[in-house]
Write a protein that holds these residues in place. Structure first.
Motif, PDB file in Angstrom:
ATOM      1  N   SER A  38      -0.984  14.057  -1.287  1.00  0.00           N
ATOM      2  CA  SER A  38      -0.381  13.696   0.044  1.00  0.00           C
ATOM      3  C   SER A  38      -0.438  12.010   0.049  1.00  0.00           C
ATOM      4  N   GLU A  39      -1.638  11.729  -0.264  1.00  0.00           N
ATOM      5  CA  GLU A  39      -1.943  10.221  -0.054  1.00  0.00           C
ATOM      6  C   GLU A  39      -1.062   9.567  -1.276  1.00  0.00           C
ATOM      7  N   VAL A  40      -1.074   9.981  -2.473  1.00  0.00           N
ATOM      8  CA  VAL A  40      -0.201   9.342  -3.279  1.00  0.00           C
ATOM      9  C   VAL A  40       1.346   9.563  -3.071  1.00  0.00           C
ATOM     10  N   GLU A  41       1.815  10.307  -2.204  1.00  0.00           N
ATOM     11  CA  GLU A  41       3.249  10.278  -1.863  1.00  0.00           C
ATOM     12  C   GLU A  41       3.336   9.385  -0.862  1.00  0.00           C
ATOM     13  N   ARG A  42       2.319   9.292   0.109  1.00  0.00           N
ATOM     14  CA  ARG A  42       2.584   8.104   1.095  1.00  0.00           C
ATOM     15  C   ARG A  42       2.240   6.664   0.603  1.00  0.00           C
ATOM     16  N   GLY A  43       1.996   6.445  -0.680  1.00  0.00           N
ATOM     17  CA  GLY A  43       1.707   5.404  -1.069  1.00  0.00           C
ATOM     18  C   GLY A  43       0.162   4.757  -0.759  1.00  0.00           C
ATOM     19  N   GLN A  44      -0.551   5.727  -0.340  1.00  0.00           N
ATOM     20  CA  GLN A  44      -1.836   5.206   0.022  1.00  0.00           C
ATOM     21  C   GLN A  44      -2.979   5.206  -0.886  1.00  0.00           C
ATOM     22  N   LYS A  45      -2.524   5.810  -2.240  1.00  0.00           N
ATOM     23  CA  LYS A  45      -3.506   5.965  -3.418  1.00  0.00           C
ATOM     24  C   LYS A  45      -2.861   5.554  -4.642  1.00  0.00           C
ATOM     25  N   GLU A  46      -3.484   4.781  -5.534  1.00  0.00           N
ATOM     26  CA  GLU A  46      -2.790   4.627  -6.795  1.00  0.00           C
ATOM     27  C   GLU A  46      -2.962   5.795  -7.602  1.00  0.00           C
ATOM     28  N   ALA A  47      -2.084   6.384  -8.426  1.00  0.00           N
ATOM     29  CA  ALA A  47      -2.126   7.363  -9.069  1.00  0.00           C
ATOM     30  C   ALA A  47      -2.427   7.206 -10.653  1.00  0.00           C
ATOM     31  N   SER A  48      -3.579   7.559 -11.276  1.00  0.00           N
ATOM     32  CA  SER A  48      -3.626   7.118 -12.505  1.00  0.00           C
ATOM     33  C   SER A  48      -2.556   8.100 -13.411  1.00  0.00           C
TER      34      SER A  48
END
Length: 127
Positions: A38-48
């Motif tokens: 969810s955080e990745v989709e909201r742009g809050q976390k960088e995905a490796s």
């Protein structure tokens, strides 16, 4: 400022929603926590790259397709950003106006038509 993680998250969310899948389904398939996805989709976390690979596999989407869509979104965002930063231009001289091409839009509801041009350069005539 354009954040790549937000663009990537937007594209991932659209891919998931196109398939009619929930966050829970994709997080389970990708073996990623629901909260983190969810955080990745909201742009809050960088995905490796490993995480992106797992999400792409879960969505049955090639990473190259995902990145191409992100690249297209980035190009549009950069164009919009540069257009917003451009200085105000001088009005189009009257002698140049006749040289502008006429555009006819038929069969499209008026609320769906957007004209992006200096006001001095456009004459809008309702049909």
């Amino acid at each position: 400022m354009i954040l790549l993680r937000r663009l990537l998250g937007d594209v991932l969310r659209r891919q998931r929603q196109r398939q009619g899948r929930t966050l829970r389904e994709v997080s389970s398939s990708a073996r990623v926590s629901l909260g983190y996805l969810s955080e990745v989709e909201r742009g809050q976390k960088e995905a490796s790259s490993e995480l992106l690979s797992a999400i792409c596999d879960a969505l049955d989407v090639r990473m190259s397709e995902l990145m191409r869509e992100v690249s297209d979104e980035l190009s549009l965002a950069e164009l919009a950003e540069s257009a917003a930063a451009e200085p105000v231009r001088e009005p189009v001289p009257a002698g140049v106006r006749p040289m502008l091409n006429a555009v006819s839009v038929t069969g499209v509801p008026p609320e769906r038509v957007t004209i992006k041009a200096p006001a001095e350069a456009v004459d809008v005539v309702a049909a």
